[in-house]
Scaffold this motif. Structure first.
Motif, PDB file in Angstrom:
ATOM      1  N   GLY A 137     -10.394 147.625 119.210  1.00 35.61           N
ATOM      2  CA  GLY A 137     -11.704 147.067 118.900  1.00 35.61           C
ATOM      3  C   GLY A 137     -12.672 147.219 120.055  1.00 35.61           C
ATOM      4  O   GLY A 137     -13.838 147.594 119.869  1.00 35.61           O
ATOM      5  N   PHE A 138     -12.196 146.968 121.263  1.00 35.76           N
ATOM      6  CA  PHE A 138     -13.067 147.033 122.442  1.00 35.76           C
ATOM      7  C   PHE A 138     -13.558 148.456 122.696  1.00 35.76           C
ATOM      8  O   PHE A 138     -14.760 148.694 122.867  1.00 35.76           O
ATOM      9  CB  PHE A 138     -12.307 146.500 123.662  1.00 35.76           C
ATOM     10  CG  PHE A 138     -13.072 146.574 124.953  1.00 35.76           C
ATOM     11  CD1 PHE A 138     -14.118 145.700 125.205  1.00 35.76           C
ATOM     12  CD2 PHE A 138     -12.744 147.520 125.916  1.00 35.76           C
ATOM     13  CE1 PHE A 138     -14.824 145.768 126.405  1.00 35.76           C
ATOM     14  CE2 PHE A 138     -13.445 147.595 127.106  1.00 35.76           C
ATOM     15  CZ  PHE A 138     -14.490 146.718 127.354  1.00 35.76           C
ATOM     16  N   VAL A 139     -12.653 149.431 122.725  1.00 34.16           N
ATOM     17  CA  VAL A 139     -13.075 150.791 123.069  1.00 34.16           C
ATOM     18  C   VAL A 139     -13.879 151.437 121.939  1.00 34.16           C
ATOM     19  O   VAL A 139     -14.777 152.255 122.201  1.00 34.16           O
ATOM     20  CB  VAL A 139     -11.879 151.679 123.478  1.00 34.16           C
ATOM     21  CG1 VAL A 139     -11.309 151.201 124.802  1.00 34.16           C
ATOM     22  CG2 VAL A 139     -10.802 151.728 122.410  1.00 34.16           C
ATOM     23  N   ASN A 140     -13.605 151.086 120.683  1.00 32.27           N
ATOM     24  CA  ASN A 140     -14.442 151.578 119.596  1.00 32.27           C
ATOM     25  C   ASN A 140     -15.835 150.973 119.678  1.00 32.27           C
ATOM     26  O   ASN A 140     -16.839 151.633 119.404  1.00 32.27           O
ATOM     27  CB  ASN A 140     -13.807 151.249 118.248  1.00 32.27           C
ATOM     28  CG  ASN A 140     -12.774 152.263 117.815  1.00 32.27           C
ATOM     29  OD1 ASN A 140     -13.069 153.239 117.128  1.00 32.27           O
ATOM     30  ND2 ASN A 140     -11.516 152.047 118.232  1.00 32.27           N
ATOM     31  N   GLN A 141     -15.885 149.719 120.071  1.00 30.40           N
ATOM     32  CA  GLN A 141     -17.172 149.054 120.253  1.00 30.40           C
ATOM     33  C   GLN A 141     -18.000 149.770 121.320  1.00 30.40           C
ATOM     34  O   GLN A 141     -19.187 150.043 121.131  1.00 30.40           O
ATOM     35  CB  GLN A 141     -16.910 147.601 120.653  1.00 30.40           C
ATOM     36  CG  GLN A 141     -18.093 146.673 120.622  1.00 30.40           C
ATOM     37  CD  GLN A 141     -17.669 145.249 120.940  1.00 30.40           C
ATOM     38  OE1 GLN A 141     -16.600 145.015 121.514  1.00 30.40           O
ATOM     39  NE2 GLN A 141     -18.483 144.282 120.579  1.00 30.40           N
ATOM     40  N   LEU A 142     -17.368 150.108 122.435  1.00 31.30           N
ATOM     41  CA  LEU A 142     -18.077 150.828 123.496  1.00 31.30           C
ATOM     42  C   LEU A 142     -18.507 152.211 123.016  1.00 31.30           C
ATOM     43  O   LEU A 142     -19.651 152.625 123.242  1.00 31.30           O
ATOM     44  CB  LEU A 142     -17.185 150.960 124.732  1.00 31.30           C
ATOM     45  CG  LEU A 142     -17.337 149.884 125.813  1.00 31.30           C
ATOM     46  CD1 LEU A 142     -17.119 148.490 125.259  1.00 31.30           C
ATOM     47  CD2 LEU A 142     -16.365 150.158 126.970  1.00 31.30           C
ATOM     48  N   ARG A 145      -3.145 154.744 123.105  1.00 28.08           N
ATOM     49  CA  ARG A 145      -2.948 153.298 123.000  1.00 28.08           C
ATOM     50  C   ARG A 145      -3.967 152.635 122.080  1.00 28.08           C
ATOM     51  O   ARG A 145      -3.856 151.444 121.792  1.00 28.08           O
ATOM     52  CB  ARG A 145      -3.041 152.667 124.397  1.00 28.08           C
ATOM     53  CG  ARG A 145      -2.012 153.203 125.381  1.00 28.08           C
ATOM     54  CD  ARG A 145      -2.235 152.629 126.768  1.00 28.08           C
ATOM     55  NE  ARG A 145      -1.380 153.264 127.759  1.00 28.08           N
ATOM     56  CZ  ARG A 145      -1.396 152.989 129.060  1.00 28.08           C
ATOM     57  NH1 ARG A 145      -2.238 152.076 129.525  1.00 28.08           N
ATOM     58  NH2 ARG A 145      -0.587 153.615 129.893  1.00 28.08           N
ATOM     59  N   ALA A 146      -4.968 153.408 121.655  1.00 27.01           N
ATOM     60  CA  ALA A 146      -6.003 152.862 120.769  1.00 27.01           C
ATOM     61  C   ALA A 146      -6.125 153.723 119.518  1.00 27.01           C
ATOM     62  O   ALA A 146      -5.766 154.902 119.509  1.00 27.01           O
ATOM     63  CB  ALA A 146      -7.343 152.800 121.489  1.00 27.01           C
ATOM     64  N   ASP A 147      -6.662 153.119 118.455  1.00 28.42           N
ATOM     65  CA  ASP A 147      -6.880 153.814 117.184  1.00 28.42           C
ATOM     66  C   ASP A 147      -8.378 153.970 116.937  1.00 28.42           C
ATOM     67  O   ASP A 147      -9.183 153.132 117.355  1.00 28.42           O
ATOM     68  CB  ASP A 147      -6.270 153.004 116.033  1.00 28.42           C
ATOM     69  CG  ASP A 147      -4.779 152.763 116.224  1.00 28.42           C
ATOM     70  OD1 ASP A 147      -4.053 153.742 116.432  1.00 28.42           O
ATOM     71  OD2 ASP A 147      -4.362 151.581 116.199  1.00 28.42           O
ATOM     72  N   LEU A 148      -8.742 155.027 116.233  1.00 23.80           N
ATOM     73  CA  LEU A 148     -10.118 155.197 115.787  1.00 23.80           C
ATOM     74  C   LEU A 148     -10.375 154.263 114.612  1.00 23.80           C
ATOM     75  O   LEU A 148      -9.629 154.255 113.633  1.00 23.80           O
ATOM     76  CB  LEU A 148     -10.358 156.648 115.368  1.00 23.80           C
ATOM     77  CG  LEU A 148     -11.721 156.950 114.735  1.00 23.80           C
ATOM     78  CD1 LEU A 148     -12.839 156.696 115.741  1.00 23.80           C
ATOM     79  CD2 LEU A 148     -11.765 158.387 114.223  1.00 23.80           C
ATOM     80  N   LEU A 149     -11.429 153.457 114.731  1.00 22.56           N
ATOM     81  CA  LEU A 149     -11.762 152.506 113.676  1.00 22.56           C
ATOM     82  C   LEU A 149     -12.973 152.995 112.893  1.00 22.56           C
ATOM     83  O   LEU A 149     -13.903 153.572 113.468  1.00 22.56           O
ATOM     84  CB  LEU A 149     -12.087 151.137 114.274  1.00 22.56           C
ATOM     85  CG  LEU A 149     -10.997 150.446 115.110  1.00 22.56           C
ATOM     86  CD1 LEU A 149     -11.502 149.107 115.617  1.00 22.56           C
ATOM     87  CD2 LEU A 149      -9.709 150.282 114.306  1.00 22.56           C
ATOM     88  N   PRO A 150     -12.992 152.758 111.578  1.00 24.30           N
ATOM     89  CA  PRO A 150     -14.219 153.036 110.817  1.00 24.30           C
ATOM     90  C   PRO A 150     -15.330 152.103 111.278  1.00 24.30           C
ATOM     91  O   PRO A 150     -15.075 151.001 111.790  1.00 24.30           O
ATOM     92  CB  PRO A 150     -13.810 152.755 109.377  1.00 24.30           C
ATOM     93  CG  PRO A 150     -12.603 151.876 109.459  1.00 24.30           C
ATOM     94  CD  PRO A 150     -11.910 152.227 110.729  1.00 24.30           C
ATOM     95  N   ALA A 151     -16.567 152.531 111.108  1.00 30.94           N
ATOM     96  CA  ALA A 151     -17.717 151.780 111.624  1.00 30.94           C
ATOM     97  C   ALA A 151     -17.722 150.339 111.146  1.00 30.94           C
ATOM     98  O   ALA A 151     -18.100 149.424 111.884  1.00 30.94           O
ATOM     99  CB  ALA A 151     -19.010 152.485 111.233  1.00 30.94           C
ATOM    100  N   ALA A 152     -17.286 150.119 109.916  1.00 31.59           N
ATOM    101  CA  ALA A 152     -17.326 148.774 109.346  1.00 31.59           C
ATOM    102  C   ALA A 152     -16.348 147.822 110.029  1.00 31.59           C
ATOM    103  O   ALA A 152     -16.481 146.600 109.909  1.00 31.59           O
ATOM    104  CB  ALA A 152     -17.024 148.833 107.850  1.00 31.59           C
ATOM    105  N   GLU A 153     -15.359 148.364 110.747  1.00 27.63           N
ATOM    106  CA  GLU A 153     -14.355 147.514 111.388  1.00 27.63           C
ATOM    107  C   GLU A 153     -14.589 147.358 112.893  1.00 27.63           C
ATOM    108  O   GLU A 153     -13.818 146.691 113.577  1.00 27.63           O
ATOM    109  CB  GLU A 153     -12.958 148.096 111.146  1.00 27.63           C
ATOM    110  CG  GLU A 153     -12.544 148.082 109.681  1.00 27.63           C
ATOM    111  CD  GLU A 153     -11.155 148.666 109.471  1.00 27.63           C
ATOM    112  OE1 GLU A 153     -10.378 148.732 110.458  1.00 27.63           O
ATOM    113  OE2 GLU A 153     -10.842 149.051 108.333  1.00 27.63           O
ATOM    114  N   VAL A 154     -15.636 147.952 113.396  1.00 29.18           N
ATOM    115  CA  VAL A 154     -15.932 147.846 114.827  1.00 29.18           C
ATOM    116  C   VAL A 154     -16.543 146.470 115.107  1.00 29.18           C
ATOM    117  O   VAL A 154     -17.484 146.061 114.422  1.00 29.18           O
ATOM    118  CB  VAL A 154     -16.895 148.961 115.269  1.00 29.18           C
ATOM    119  CG1 VAL A 154     -17.289 148.780 116.732  1.00 29.18           C
ATOM    120  CG2 VAL A 154     -16.256 150.329 115.054  1.00 29.18           C
TER     121      VAL A 154
END
Length: 852
Positions: free
Chosen positions: A760-765, A201-210
């Motif tokens: 965004g939330f889970v990549n942030q964590l 349900r979530a995507d891996l985001l590059p560091a710049a988009e976290v």
């Protein structure tokens, strides 16, 4: 509520509390010259091995029960005697009592304390011999929280000496017959494949988009440049912001030289924001850093945001992004409740959680200080509250201490069964919290959940009565002639404070006065005391002469009227001290009957009294109770069990810690909570007949609270595991405005926006928030979830709920370590594939397994 039979009357319970001294059996069991200590050591906890196993559930048209067994092995060189001993244990939801095929008898002592003792025809247990003790639990055992815990052995000839059985284990629940749930509708075991699909349900985001800041700020405008930190910023603040200035200095590495850019802290007007917790944060490459808050609290929150913007510890060149932030919380109440009564935690643990609350902008610490199983605050003038009510351990005599509970065992020095905060400790906690802009809301549970106080004050009564004291009954809380028949969910029938006794109100007045005095001495304002209110068992007070006399005196027709009388008196006591009354939803509710079923409705009597009701029940027809109470005029705090209870297990797997009486609560369960419309995604059938929030009702919602009850929590690391990272989702929901997906009427659009925000939330964590805790050595052993695994042709796909975390694997069936190969894509190797996630310090999480 638990509707199983009441186990015995009060008189029987009192008898069972005293292990009988049977001299003939004792003489047969052990040599007469042995001391009690030596006697209890004989074939005792040091030499017995005990295992417990779920065998299978048994289903009939009328009931469900679970067959289980103890496996008792005598590791001693001498036999376990045929008579003269008892094996005690706690079991939260109870067991079926009676004589067993193993020729032992299982009995309830009181509450969740049970014991096994030999029947007359038991032959003893020879050295090296193993005994299967088959017995039954009512209902279906899904979670190991329902297993026995804290077993210990007591000999009749030494009834005050209990010895813990150290070699005790719960056997795993893995076989199909153990996991059978029949037609119960219980959730199935979660497989690695299930986890993989949920994680998609979530995507891996590059560091710049976290996203940079948690919780999400109200307005964030990113600039184009960066502010280099080649030296420590120079903090400039008025003396009134000394605590905030000190916090600011801790944010930057001590290794940096002095003389960096300015960091200005001010209290001033934040345009457009009325919340006292609002702030602005501006970072400018040429001007430095400026934080302005509507109050010191706003300045402190601005500093926590500044912490989020810093590079992770250990980064090379230090810099901050240019940014302009205006921020304010959605709710003025953003709480965390910690229960220290069922299992005690010392003040250092409390300090740790106050620090974490401040970091994530939570501002209300609901301090659950009293319960059936423990009174944890020193009260001047009532020493028994802590000398008896704060101590758990085995005793053959009533009135010495509380009985073992939740695995605390026989030892009265157990640090989680026994313990309390001295007056000095509590004052220190208050000041520590206030320095972090956190309000401490002490809870004094009543009229149910009050066994520790009831037992302590009865012991006081008997002590003073025996000494001829005039005021022995001054603080007595229970009617000694009460013959009411009831049972709490915790299986107690002697734990309720009695409103028929004037001494009950004298006690409440004294405790409230002392708590007020503690806050005054600490220099910390007190606005409310949480006065409990939940789970008064049906039947309580109904056969109490004192309660019936009170009802007659005040023309009260039912026990519900007596409830109103009680809380009218309690509220009057608090108002006299300038406080308002807080409590569970029942303080704002009226118990009534609808079509033969108990139902809670808004109580019209107290709507104008300023009560603050915390609503946990959103189950079994009460899904809209919080909204109905708010619409009726009560101030409420949302604490729904299916969303905000941190003691709920993450999933139905038996080895996953926590309880499941309310629901299973995953990280996304908390994140997906919509405070003003938490029935939005319910089915039409679930919404039918349910109330939504009116505009008036919305104004009565003060905020929300995460709740941790500690029946299954002894080790402080278990608090970390259950609360984190779910508390981060609570912080997000309490601070940030409704996300767009929560209000979007188009389902497809809402789903797309939700995927973006959840990613965004889970990549942030996974990439920023939790790694920062790791690298700062914050000592937070948060739950590292198991990876998801899915067989896709000749390869194994791997993912995780927190994209970007480190994953490592093995192919030989061994558990991955910090030296195992990294997962860099699909795993092509064959064998027994095991994968685990790791934090930045090399700590491993739960392991996922797949054979191919």
């Amino acid at each position: 509520m638990d509707n199983r039979k009441l186990y015995g009357a009060c008189a029987l319970t009192s008898l069972l509390l005293i292990a009988p001294l049977v001299q003939a059996a004792a003489d047969k069991a052990v040599p007469a010259q042995q001391s009690p200590a030596a006697l209890n050591d004989h074939a005792s906890g040091a030499r017995l091995q005990l295992r417990w196993e779920v065998q299978r559930p048994l289903f009939t048209a009328q009931s469900t029960r679970t067959q289980t067994r103890f496996i008792l092995t005598n590791k001693d060189s001498r036999p376990l005697p045929a008579q003269g001993w008892s094996l005690y244990f706690n079991c939260m939801d109870g067991v079926e009592t009676g004589t067993l095929p193993s020729k032992l008898v299982i009995e309830q002592v009181a509450g969740s304390l049970f014991r096994l003792r030999p029947a007359p025809d038991f032959a003893g247990l020879a050295p090296g011999q193993t005994l299967d003790i088959v017995y039954y639990h009512p209902g279906l055992i899904i979670k190991m929280a329902k297993a026995p815990i804290g077993p210990y052995l007591v000999y009749d000839a030494a009834p005050d000496v209990g010895t813990a059985i150290a070699d005790f284990q719960l056997l795993p629940v893995t076989r199909p017959e153990q996991l059978d749930k029949g037609n119960s509708g219980a959730a199935p075991v979660v497989t690695p494949q299930d986890t993989y699909r949920r994680n998609t349900r979530a995507d891996l985001l590059p560091a710049a988009e976290v996203p940079l800041v948690l919780p999400t700020p109200l307005h964030l405008q990113a600039g184009a440049g960066k502010l280099a930190l080649t030296a420590r910023p120079m903090v400039q603040a008025a003396s009134a912001l000394a605590a905030e200035a000190a916090l600011a200095r801790t944010l930057f590495p001590a290794s940096l030289a002095a003389g960096g850019p300015a960091l200005r802290l001010d209290v001033g007007k934040v345009d457009g924001q009325t919340s006292p917790e609002a702030y602005t944060l501006n970072i400018d490459a040429g001007k430095g850093i400026a934080i302005v808050g509507n109050s010191a609290a706003g300045v402190a929150y601005g500093l926590q945001t500044l912490r989020d913007l810093l590079p992770l510890p250990g980064a090379g060149a230090l810099s901050l992004p240019e940014v302009s932030i205006t921020d304010a919380p959605r709710f003025g109440y953003r709480g965390f409740q910690l229960d220290v009564s069922r299992n005690f935690q010392n003040k250092q643990v409390v300090f740790k959680w106050l620090d974490l609350m401040a970091r994530y902008k939570l501002n209300k610490f609901h301090f659950h200080l009293t319960e059936d199983e423990g009174w944890r605050l020193e009260i001047a003038g009532l020493p028994e509250l802590t000398s008896i009510g704060a101590v758990r351990g085995h005793s053959a005599k009533p009135g010495v201490r509380l009985q073992p509970a939740y695995g605390s065992g026989p030892d009265a020095s157990d640090p989680h069964g026994s313990g309390y905060y001295s007056r000095a400790d509590y004052i220190e906690i208050l000041r520590y919290a206030a320095a972090r802009h956190i309000e401490v809301i002490p809870e004094i549970e009543m009229p149910g959940h009050a066994r520790a106080a009831v037992q302590a004050m009865e012991a006081r009564y008997h002590r003073l009565k025996a000494a001829g004291g005039k005021d022995a009954d001054k603080y007595l809380l229970n009617d000694l002639n009460d013959r009411s028949v009831y049972k709490s969910p915790q299986l107690y029938n002697d734990h309720v404070l009695n409103p028929g006794l004037e001494s009950s109100f004298t006690f409440i007045e004294h405790v409230v006065t002392q708590v007020v005095a503690l806050h005054r001495e600490a220099g910390v304002p007190l606005h409310t005391i949480y006065m409990g209110g939940d789970e008064l068992p049906n039947g309580a007070w109904e056969k109490s002469p004192a309660a019936l006399a009170q009802m007659k005196k005040h023309n009260l027709e039912t026990s519900a009227d007596l409830w109103d009388y009680f809380y009218d008196r309690v509220d009057g006591i608090l108002h006299k001290h300038g406080l308002f009354t807080s409590g569970w939803e029942e303080i704002a509710s009226r118990k009534t009957m609808l079509r033969g079923q108990h139902k809670l409705i808004p109580n019209p009597r107290f709507t104008q009294r300023g009560f603050s009701a915390y609503v946990w029940n959103n189950t079994e027809g009460a899904e809209d109770l919080a909204y109905r109470l708010a619409n009726a005029g009560y101030d409420i705090v949302l604490a729904p069990v299916t969303k905000m209870y941190m003691d709920m297990s993450y999933n139905p797997n038996p080895d996953e810690p926590g309880v499941n009486w309310g629901d299973y609560v995953e990280l996304d369960t908390v994140y997906d909570f919509i405070p003003f419309d938490y029935l939005k995604n319910a089915s039409d059938a679930q919404r039918l007949g349910k109330d939504g929030l009116t505009d008036y009702g919305k104004r009565r919602v003060r905020g929300l609270e995460a709740t941790l009850f500690t029946e299954t929590v002894r080790d402080p690391a278990r608090i970390d595991y259950l609360v984190m990272p779910r508390l981060l989702a609570v912080a997000e929901r309490g601070w940030a405005p409704d996300p767009a997906w929560a209000t979007e009427p188009d389902a497809a659009k809402a789903a797309a926006v939700h995927r973006r925000d959840w990613s965004g939330f889970v990549n942030q964590l996974g990439q920023r928030v939790l790694p920062r805790l790791d690298l700062e050595q914050a000592g937070v052993a948060y739950r590292i979830a198991p990876p998801g695994l899915l067989l896709d042709g000749d390869r194994v796909l791997v993912n995780h709920v927190l994209p970007g975390v480190t994953l490592r694997y093995t192919t030989d069936g061994s558990a991955p370590t910090a030296a195992s190969p990294l997962v860099t894509g699909p795993i092509a190797a064959r064998g027994v594939i095991q994968v685990a996630a790791f934090d930045r310090n090399g700590r491993s999480g739960l392991v996922a397994r797949l054979e191919r």
